[in-house]
Structure formats: structure tokens, C-alpha cells
Design an enzyme around this catalytic site. Structure first.
Site, mmCIF file in Angstrom:
data_model
loop_
_atom_site.group_PDB
_atom_site.id
_atom_site.type_symbol
_atom_site.label_atom_id
_atom_site.label_comp_id
_atom_site.label_asym_id
_atom_site.label_seq_id
_atom_site.Cartn_x
_atom_site.Cartn_y
_atom_site.Cartn_z
ATOM 1 C CD GLU A 71 1.321 -7.082 5.444
ATOM 2 O OE1 GLU A 71 0.604 -6.086 5.265
ATOM 3 O OE2 GLU A 71 0.890 -8.162 5.873
ATOM 4 C CB CYS A 86 0.998 1.383 4.099
ATOM 5 S SG CYS A 86 0.677 0.587 5.676
HETATM 6 P P1 NAD Z 1 10.516 0.438 -0.778
HETATM 7 O O1 NAD Z 1 9.856 -0.661 -1.522
HETATM 8 O O2 NAD Z 1 11.241 1.479 -1.534
HETATM 9 O O3 NAD Z 1 11.563 -0.116 0.312
HETATM 10 C C1 NAD Z 1 11.209 -1.111 1.233
HETATM 11 C C2 NAD Z 1 12.404 -1.978 1.515
HETATM 12 O O4 NAD Z 1 12.813 -2.607 0.310
HETATM 13 C C3 NAD Z 1 13.618 -1.236 2.068
HETATM 14 O O5 NAD Z 1 14.175 -2.005 3.124
HETATM 15 C C4 NAD Z 1 14.552 -1.157 0.880
HETATM 16 O O6 NAD Z 1 15.907 -1.164 1.254
HETATM 17 C C5 NAD Z 1 14.228 -2.411 0.115
HETATM 18 N N1 NAD Z 1 14.488 -2.279 -1.310
HETATM 19 C C6 NAD Z 1 14.490 -1.125 -2.045
HETATM 20 N N2 NAD Z 1 14.782 -1.380 -3.327
HETATM 21 C C7 NAD Z 1 14.970 -2.722 -3.424
HETATM 22 C C8 NAD Z 1 15.301 -3.610 -4.499
HETATM 23 N N3 NAD Z 1 15.491 -3.182 -5.740
HETATM 24 N N4 NAD Z 1 15.399 -4.921 -4.217
HETATM 25 C C9 NAD Z 1 15.161 -5.391 -2.966
HETATM 26 N N5 NAD Z 1 14.879 -4.596 -1.916
HETATM 27 C C10 NAD Z 1 14.776 -3.281 -2.129
HETATM 28 O O7 NAD Z 1 9.321 1.016 0.073
HETATM 29 P P2 NAD Z 1 9.329 2.262 0.999
HETATM 30 O O8 NAD Z 1 9.502 3.507 0.171
HETATM 31 O O9 NAD Z 1 10.258 2.039 2.139
HETATM 32 O O10 NAD Z 1 7.837 2.230 1.568
HETATM 33 C C11 NAD Z 1 6.780 2.870 0.930
HETATM 34 C C12 NAD Z 1 5.809 1.888 0.366
HETATM 35 O O11 NAD Z 1 5.589 0.831 1.254
HETATM 36 C C13 NAD Z 1 4.447 2.507 0.134
HETATM 37 O O12 NAD Z 1 3.906 2.022 -1.065
HETATM 38 C C14 NAD Z 1 3.627 1.999 1.300
HETATM 39 O O13 NAD Z 1 2.239 1.952 1.073
HETATM 40 C C15 NAD Z 1 4.207 0.649 1.499
HETATM 41 N N6 NAD Z 1 3.999 0.215 2.866
HETATM 42 C C16 NAD Z 1 3.184 -0.833 3.100
HETATM 43 C C17 NAD Z 1 2.935 -1.232 4.398
HETATM 44 C C18 NAD Z 1 2.029 -2.370 4.720
HETATM 45 O O14 NAD Z 1 2.029 -2.794 5.873
HETATM 46 N N7 NAD Z 1 1.259 -2.895 3.790
HETATM 47 C C19 NAD Z 1 3.551 -0.561 5.449
HETATM 48 C C20 NAD Z 1 4.393 0.493 5.164
HETATM 49 C C21 NAD Z 1 4.638 0.870 3.857
#
Ligand code: NAD
Length: 465
Positions: free
Chosen positions: A218, A252
Site C-alpha cells: 500500500e 496517502c
Molecule cells: P516509510 O516507507 O518511511 O515507512 C513505513 C514503514 O516502513 C515504517 O514502519 C518504517 O519503520 C518502515 N521502514 C522504513 N525504512 C525501512 C527500510 N529501509 N526497510 C524496511 N522498512 C522500513 O513511509 P512513511 O513515511 O511512514 O509513510 C509515508 C508514505 O506512505 C507516503 O508515500 C504515503 O503516501 C504512503 N502511505 C500509503 C498508504 C496507503 O494506504 N496506500 C497509507 C499511508 C501512507
């Protein structure tokens, strides 16, 4: 800190091995066990509404109304829907069968995958983690969840509260950030469900491939809005501004940018000035209804975007680093090559890109990555048809924003760079379910006779049978 709710064992490989042992013990499969967990989860939501609202206020300065509407009640309604339909969804399916199988049983069993990993994002820190978790439990899986480390109060709430209500052997919380996620992703899971940015989504996908683990991703991206001149402009502006400024744009599915004619742009900005004043007052920083930016890193990123577009600000543009406050900001006459049009904005800045007509808007949208959602505002059926047929996006929402997300019969998910797979309502149950096909035959002589032409020695005559 790395911990799990049981405090022991303390290392991730051991935690995951135990999770597999629990699944293999068969504990999570009985429908009664699953129902009980879901009922306990519902009780947790109902008994902890205030704690959830407080945690959201601490992390995002989320106001009570948005906390209830967009997370607490959203979770409750989804769970009630799951419980109401649980017996129906879990029943084996009996698809239609051909004449040749008339004596056979043809069944599709709903099998859990096994051990599921769910990684959540910080912007809706409860909903984005607990909603898929409920789907995975309903489907009979053992679930390992990792809340986002950036929404600390919500992560703490989950770590402290969930174990009081759910079976600690089968629902396991792992705290931490990228380091712990990386360690988790080295383990073998039977399904991975990730919510977050596209770049990390690619890391998750690459890790899953090593074990051929199925995934739902997602992700995010720039969700466009097209407005034509047939709309009721005041309603249009209200619906777009609400969708943009809830959670100050850290959503998002927030409208990322607007495409419209110069004439529509002018009207939009005029209405927006009045509506924003009516909603948030002369000084929006004093409004109790606007959230704050999650952390300094995201604040600086957004501040730089405003600074790079200073000459295009027609509303807002003010920020306060100490308070991590950014005023609802609208930019006009933005061009495709401006910095603000590069990446997902994920904050309270709304650029308007003037274009000539719907055809140009479609060309513009199709020249970029497929968005998570495409918003179209028009009263014209032919324009609805044009966008429906000629664009690709995770979802399409006509004449409103965000509201499609609450329709529990609509699966939610992206396509291309905005993700793969979907959930919500029955689709959450199906996502975490392996549909096991099963043919059951018997030894009746008539059936054996009917199908005996398959046996050697082969001949052309037998093919005619
Ligand atoms: P992110 O990708 O930075 O983090 C999400 C999760 O991934 C966190 O739990 C984090 O700890 C983990 N993570 C971070 N770096 C990682 C790595 N190198 N390896 C594995 N895991 C890692 O995202 P964010 O900043 O929390 O969220 C923002 C983004 O998420 C935006 O692009 C937004 O559009 C998207 N988003 C999508 C949805 C959806 O339902 N499609 C919902 C909310 C947010």
C-alpha cells in the site's frame, strides 16, 4: 528498542520461529478462536477510545473529531462489518461445476496463509496497522505487526494495550524502525503487508521475493484532481480542501495537485480564501482543528517546497518551525517542471497547474506514474466516461475526495508505483486467505466408467468421447 509483547524471547529470528510454531499448532484456525479475538479487539477499541484519541493528539496534534472519524470509528465500523459477515466469509465456497463433475464435490476452502507480517506507516498510525491486522486474524493467521516508530505515542499504545486483549502467542508486536524492519524482512513469512513510501516498498518487495512470499504493498504517490467548468464550485472547493487539509495533507489519498483551466483556477482560489478563513479563522495556527507535521525532517522538506515556490503562493505560505505548523497553502500557475511537482507532497500545500481541457489533463496524468487515486470533478457524463476509460489509478473518485475510502465494499489499493493488492471489508479477509481449490471424487462405478477413456492405450476414437 527491540522488544515483543511477551518480553521473551528477545531476538527477532526466535520471535518469528515461535510465531510459526504457534501457527503449526493449529491454534489460530478454529473459527471460534478467531471470532473471540475479533470480539476482544472490538472491546479494546470501545474501552480505549480516549487513549487512542490522546495518542493521536500527542503524535500529530490530531483533533478529536478527526481522530474519531478517520481512525477510531473507522476501525470499529470495519470490525463490526467483519464480525457481521464472519460466518459467511469463512464458509467454504462451492463454485458451479461442469457436467463431467456432476458426481463430484467442487470446493474452495479459505485457508490462512500462516505467519503474516504487517508493517505500518505513521500518518494514520492506528488504522493502517490494526485494520489489516483484523483481516489477518479473521482469516486465521498468526500476525506480527510493526508500528511506525515515528508515531511514538500510538506505537506505545499498541505495545501496551493490544496484549491485554489479544492472544499473545498469535498476535505479536515488534517495536522499532528501519533496523528492526530490515531484521524482520530477513525472516521467512507467509504473507507481507506493507504500508508506506514507494522506495521502502521496493525494499520490502525485494526481500519477499527471496522466499516467494506474496505481498500487498500500500504505497503512495501524487494523486491528481481534475476540475472542469461544469461543477458547483463552492461544493467542489469544500470537498477538495477538506480532503487536502485533514491531517494537514499527511494522507496517502490526499489530493496532491489540481489540474484545471485558468478560469476555474481563479474561481477556485476565490472560494478557497473564504472557506479557509471560515474553517480555520484569520490565524490558522490558532485553530484547534489543524494537525501538525510529524517531525522536523518532514517539516524542513515542506518548508523547502514553499520556499522554492514563494512567487506562486496565493493563499497561506506561512510556517513556524518550533510548532511544526504549516498554514494551508495554495500555489497557482504551477508548471509541470516546478519542484513541487516532482514527489508526493504529503503536507498542506496544494499546487494548481493550469491546463486547457480534459484531454490535456488525461495526457498529463498518463505521462506520470499511476496514482493511488484520481479525483475528477465534473457534471458531464462524457467526461466521467473519458477518465474512466483512459486513465489508470488505484481508485477513481468522482465529485468528492476521501469518501470512497469509507465504502467498505470497495477494495482499496494502488496500481503500478502506488502499490499492488488491496484490502478493506471482505477484501481484507480475502487478502490474507489462500483460496485452496479442492476436487473430491468417489469410487462409484458410473463415474469411473464415464472417465475411463483417459487411460491408455490411447486412440483417436477415445478423443471423440
Ligand atoms: P516509510 O516507507 O518511511 O515507512 C513505513 C514503514 O516502513 C515504517 O514502519 C518504517 O519503520 C518502515 N521502514 C522504513 N525504512 C525501512 C527500510 N529501509 N526497510 C524496511 N522498512 C522500513 O513511509 P512513511 O513515511 O511512514 O509513510 C509515508 C508514505 O506512505 C507516503 O508515500 C504515503 O503516501 C504512503 N502511505 C500509503 C498508504 C496507503 O494506504 N496506500 C497509507 C499511508 C501512507
Amino acid at each position: 528498542m527491540l522488544s515483543n509483547t511477551k518480553q521473551k524471547p528477545v531476538n527477532i529470528p526466535e520471535i518469528i520461529q515461535e510465531a510459526h510454531n504457534t501457527f503449526n499448532s493449529g491454534k489460530t484456525k478454529p473459527l471460534e478462536w478467531r471470532k473471540k479475538q475479533l470480539q476482544n479487539l472490538l472491546r479494546m477499541y470501545e474501552e480505549n477510545k480516549n487513549a487512542m484519541i490522546d495518542a493521536l493528539a500527542k503524535d500529530l496534534r490530531r483533533c478529536k473529531m478527526e481522530a474519531i472519524l478517520l481512525e477510531v470509528d473507522y476501525l470499529i465500523n470495519d470490525l463490526i462489518n467483519t464480525l457481521n459477515n464472519f460466518d459467511e466469509w469463512t464458509k467454504p465456497e462451492r463454485p458451479s461445476k461442469a457436467i463431467i463433475n456432476v458426481l463430484d464435490d467442487v470446493v474452495i476452502y479459505n485457508d490462512p496463509y500462516g505467519v503474516v507480517l504487517i508493517i505500518g506507516a505513521w500518518n494514520y498510525p492506528l488504522q493502517l496497522l490494526l485494520l489489516p491486522m483484523a483481516g489477518a486474524i479473521a482469516a486465521g493467521n498468526v500476525v506480527v505487526i510493526k508500528p511506525s516508530e515515528l508515531a511514538e505515542a500510538c506505537a506505545q499504545f499498541i505495545v501496551e494495550t493490544l496484549p491485554k486483549y489479544l492472544d499473545n502467542d498469535a498476535v505479536i508486536v515488534v517495536e522499532g524502525g528501519p533496523e528492526e524492519s530490515t531484521e524482520l524482512l530477513k525472516q521467512k513469512f507467509d504473507y507481507i503487508f506493507y504500508t508506506g513510501g514507494t522506495n521502502v516498498g521496493k525494499i520490502v518487495y525485494a526481500a519477499a521475493v527471496k522466499n516467494l512470499t506474496p505481498v500487498t504493498l500500500e504505497l503512495g504517490g501524487k494523486s491528481p484532481v481534475y476540475i472542469d467548468n461544469s461543477v458547483d464550485m463552492e461544493i467542489t472547493v469544500k470537498r477538495i480542501l477538506w480532503g487536502k487539509f485533514i491531517n494537514v495533507g499527511q494522507t496517502c489519498i490526499a489530493p496532491d495537485y489540481i489540474l484545471c483551466s485558468k478560469e476555474v483556477q481563479e474561481k477556485f482560489v476565490e472560494f478557497a480564501k473564504n472557506i479557509l478563513k471560515e474553517w480555520y479563522g484569520e490565524d490558522p495556527q490558532k485553530s484547534p482543528d489543524l494537525c501538525r507535521i510529524i517531525n522536523n525532517r518532514h517539516f524542513s522538506r515542506l518548508q523547502a517546497l514553499i520556499d522554492a515556490s514563494k512567487d506562486k503562493v496565493v493563499i497561506g505560505g506561512r510556517y513556524d518551525a518550533q510548532d511544526r505548523f504549516i498554514a494551508p497553502t495554495i500555489l497557482a500557475n504551477v508548471t509541470a517542471s516546478d519542484k513541487i511537482m516532482e514527489d508526493e507532497i504529503f503536507g498542506p500545500i496544494l499546487p494548481i497547474v493550469p491546463i486547457e481541457n480534459a484531454y490535456e489533463a488525461i495526457k498529463f496524468i498518463n505521462s506520470r506514474e499511476h496514482p493511488l487515486v484520481l479525483y475528477l470533478f465534473s457534471k458531464q457524463g462524457k467526461i466521467h466516461k473519458l477518465f474512466t476509460e483512459q486513465t489508470r489509478s488505484g481508485s477513481l473518485c468522482v465529485n468528492d475526495t476521501i469518501m470512497f475510502y469509507g465504502v467498505e465494499t470497495l477494495p482499496f489499493g494502488g496500481v503500478g508505483n502506488s502499490g499492488m493488492g488491496a484490502y478493506h471489508g471482505k477484501k481484507s479477509f480475502d487478502t490474507f486467505t489462500h483460496k485452496k481449490s479442492c476436487l473430491i471424487r468417489n469410487f462409484a462405478s458410473i463415474g469411473e466408467k464415464l472417465a475411463s477413456s483417459r487411460y491408455p492405450p490411447y486412440s483417436d476414437g477415445k478423443l471423440k468421447f
